[in-house]
Design a protein around this motif. Structure first.
Motif, PDB file in Angstrom:
ATOM      1  N   THR A  34       0.860  -1.183   0.000  1.00 24.78           N
ATOM      2  CA  THR A  34       0.000   0.000   0.000  1.00 24.78           C
ATOM      3  C   THR A  34       0.891   1.225   0.000  1.00 24.78           C
ATOM      4  OG1 THR A  34      -1.731  -1.187   1.181  1.00 24.78           O
ATOM      5  CG2 THR A  34      -1.831   1.221   1.216  1.00 24.78           C
ATOM      6  N   SER A  78      -2.936   5.820  -0.928  1.00 22.63           N
ATOM      7  CA  SER A  78      -4.240   5.163  -1.005  1.00 22.63           C
ATOM      8  C   SER A  78      -4.272   4.093  -2.092  1.00 22.63           C
ATOM      9  CB  SER A  78      -5.328   6.204  -1.261  1.00 22.63           C
ATOM     10  OG  SER A  78      -5.088   6.850  -2.497  1.00 22.63           O
ATOM     11  N   SER A  86      -9.714  -0.723  -2.443  1.00 25.36           N
ATOM     12  CA  SER A  86      -9.562  -1.051  -1.022  1.00 25.36           C
ATOM     13  C   SER A  86     -10.305  -2.342  -0.641  1.00 25.36           C
ATOM     14  CB  SER A  86     -10.000   0.112  -0.142  1.00 25.36           C
ATOM     15  OG  SER A  86     -11.347   0.439  -0.395  1.00 25.36           O
TER      16      SER A  86
END
Length: 89
Positions: free
Chosen positions: A11, A14, A36
């Motif tokens: 990650t 974002s 996500s």
């Protein structure tokens, strides 16, 4: 089925990226981005045997989604993972 154990989810800000750590240099054609929800599912499935039902149950238990939508989403996700070679053979 299982996710390929040699792939790593990273990650950055974002963005959620799946990379092959065995590459000597970064080849952007083999870096995959996940939203996500897909990144969360990746973490839940990593190192485990699973099938479409497993994904549907995870989606229904953790998101406000009905079974029909979860089944559709799980089918698409598995199709994408298979097409991109992210599953062990």
């Amino acid at each position: 089925m299982k996710l390929r154990s040699d792939l790593v989810l990273r990650t950055i800000g974002s963005d959620h990226l799946i990379v092959d750590p065995s590459q000597d240099s970064i080849d952007l054609s083999t870096v995959y981005t996940l939203n996500s929800s897909a990144a969360w599912l990746w973490e839940q499935l990593k190192g485990k045997e699973f099938d479409q039902t497993t994904i549907v149950e995870l989606l229904c238990d953790n998101y406000e989604v009905d079974v029909e939508q979860a089944q559709s989403d799980a089918k698409v996700l598995l199709g994408d993972f298979e097409k991109q070679g992210l599953l062990e053979k």
